[in-house]
Every structure is written in structure tokens, then in C-alpha cells.
Design an enzyme around this catalytic site. Structure first.
Site, PDB file in Angstrom:
ATOM      1  N   ASP A   1      21.393 -12.490 -63.796  1.00 54.38           N
ATOM      2  CA  ASP A   1      22.548 -13.505 -63.569  1.00 54.38           C
ATOM      3  C   ASP A   1      23.093 -13.076 -62.107  1.00 54.38           C
ATOM      4  O   ASP A   1      23.691 -12.047 -62.152  1.00 54.38           O
ATOM      5  CB  ASP A   1      23.657 -13.418 -64.556  1.00 54.38           C
ATOM      6  CG  ASP A   1      24.690 -14.592 -64.725  1.00 54.38           C
ATOM      7  OD1 ASP A   1      24.566 -15.174 -63.797  1.00 54.38           O
ATOM      8  OD2 ASP A   1      25.452 -14.526 -65.723  1.00 54.38           O
TER       9      ASP A   1
ATOM     10  N   ARG B   1      21.440 -20.206 -63.036  1.00 55.53           N
ATOM     11  CA  ARG B   1      20.123 -19.909 -63.059  1.00 55.53           C
ATOM     12  C   ARG B   1      19.252 -21.373 -63.922  1.00 55.53           C
ATOM     13  O   ARG B   1      18.402 -21.811 -63.237  1.00 55.53           O
ATOM     14  CB  ARG B   1      19.721 -18.758 -63.974  1.00 55.53           C
ATOM     15  CG  ARG B   1      20.340 -17.411 -63.246  1.00 55.53           C
ATOM     16  CD  ARG B   1      19.955 -16.233 -64.182  1.00 55.53           C
ATOM     17  NE  ARG B   1      21.081 -16.345 -65.384  1.00 55.53           N
ATOM     18  CZ  ARG B   1      20.871 -15.694 -66.236  1.00 55.53           C
ATOM     19  NH1 ARG B   1      20.286 -14.663 -66.132  1.00 55.53           N
ATOM     20  NH2 ARG B   1      22.183 -15.586 -67.178  1.00 55.53           N
TER      21      ARG B   1
ATOM     22  N   CYS C   1      20.065 -20.949 -69.706  1.00 61.44           N
ATOM     23  CA  CYS C   1      20.863 -19.809 -69.253  1.00 61.44           C
ATOM     24  C   CYS C   1      22.075 -19.630 -69.849  1.00 61.44           C
ATOM     25  O   CYS C   1      22.266 -20.026 -71.172  1.00 61.44           O
ATOM     26  CB  CYS C   1      21.037 -19.516 -67.625  1.00 61.44           C
ATOM     27  SG  CYS C   1      22.281 -20.495 -66.948  1.00 61.44           S
TER      28      CYS C   1
END
Length: 194
Positions: free
Chosen positions: A135, A19, A13
Site C-alpha cells: 500500500d 492500488r 484493494c
């Protein structure tokens, strides 16, 4: 050429604190449950250096812990030279996908980069951003819960694909060993196969 086992997967990420560590620990737990833990290496990284050396975001830790996932994470930045040792690079959104493919040294390496939600049969592949895991960094705990749900939904399909790749690699290695033994005058050398 390296030994086909263990199969190596890296989740990526932006900063490697939300994440991708969540995906790493969820996928690792699924792999252990499926009996693949000795055949698979799972880790994560970020496209940028902003959080190198930091632990995971407190909200990511809280959500993982609440759902029974263990984690012990230190953030790091993805490096182009890792492509050579990785089998699969899993991007959490399309921005990461494009950035990682541009970073890949060869077309073969670029082909290793896939979106996580491409493995989710319930994801809307046609919607704008339909395969992105948004996100949660600027959101609240609910955003982290939603992120976890998306990761869990895709993990089963990804695990199936990885298990199939491991099985194929093991069969290929067995075949290569048998051919090598035959060529070296092994016990079956000279025998005809039917």
C-alpha cells in the site's frame, strides 16, 4: 447462466483510491491495446467504505497521468452480491485475498479471487509478502511509482489468462449454439460428423 461475454474483472484493494484504481486503468489500457475492449469489462472497488464517492488519490492520478494512463475514478466498496456477475476478482495483497474469499457466498465464488502478482513471472512467490502490492498510501510518490511498476509487470500475464478464458468461453458458446441448431433441426441436423 449468464452469457459468457463480456468477461468481467474487478480489482480490489483497501479503500479503492490507490492500488485498485491504478490496476484498473493499467489493465484496461492493456486490454484496449490487445483488442479486447469490447469483450472485457474492468472495474475496481475497496474492501471498506472509507473513501466511497471520492476520486483516486492525487498521487495515483499523477503517476498514472505521467505514464500516459487516463482515469476517471469514483471509489466504492466491494459487495458480496457482485460475485455472481464477476468472472475474476483480483486482490492487490494477501489481506484482501483472505477478506474477499471469506466474503464469497460459495466456494465457486471464492475460487474467483486471485492475487494480481500471481500473474507476474518475476514476482518472488516464496518470499513473505512476495505477491503483495504494498500500500503506497502512507508513502511518497516513489511508492506510487513502485506500485505502478508491480501492476504493469503483472498485467501482461493477467491479460494472457483473461484472453485465454474469453477464447474458451467463445468456443464453448459456439459449440452450444451448434448443438442447439442441430437439436432444433438446423441445416446440419442429422448429418454425421467425421
Amino acid at each position: 447462466m449468464r452469457d459468457p461475454s463480456p468477461y468481467r474483472v474487478c480489482f480490489v484493494c483497501t479503500g479503492n483510491i490507490c492500488r485498485s484504481p491504478m490496476a484498473e486503468y493499467v489493465f484496461r489500457a492493456h486490454a484496449v491495446e490487445a483488442g479486447l475492449d469490447g469483450l472485457l469489462e474492468v472495474d475496481s472497488a475497496g474492501t471498506g467504505p472509507w473513501h466511497e464517492g471520492d476520486g483516486a488519490d492525487r498521487r495515483a492520478i499523477d503517476v498514472l497521468t505521467a505514464h500516459g494512463y487516463e482515469q476517471d475514478h469514483i471509489a466504492r466498496q466491494f459487495q458480496a452480491e457482485w460475485f455472481d456477475r464477476l468472472d475474476l476478482v483480483i486482490a492487490l495483497d494477501s489481506g484482501h485475498l483472505h477478506e474477499l474469499r471469506a466474503l464469497a457466498p460459495t466456494p465457486h465464488d471464492a475460487a474467483k479471487v486471485r492475487l494480481l502478482r500471481a500473474y507476474d513471472p518475476d514476482a518472488d512467490h516464496d518470499a513473505l509478502g512476495g505477491l503483495d502490492v504494498p500500500d503506497p498510501y502512507f508513502g511518497g510518490l516513489d511508492d506510487f511509482e513502485e506500485c505502478l511498476e508491480m501492476i504493469e509487470s503483472a498485467s501482461g500475464g493477467l491479460l494472457d489468462a483473461v484472453a485465454e478464458a474469453i477464447d474458451t468461453a467463445e468456443k464453448g458458446a459456439e459449440s452450444a449454439r451448434a448443438e442447439h441448431a442441430s437439436a432444433a433441426g438446423g441445416p446440419d441436423a442429422g448429418k454425421e460428423t467425421t
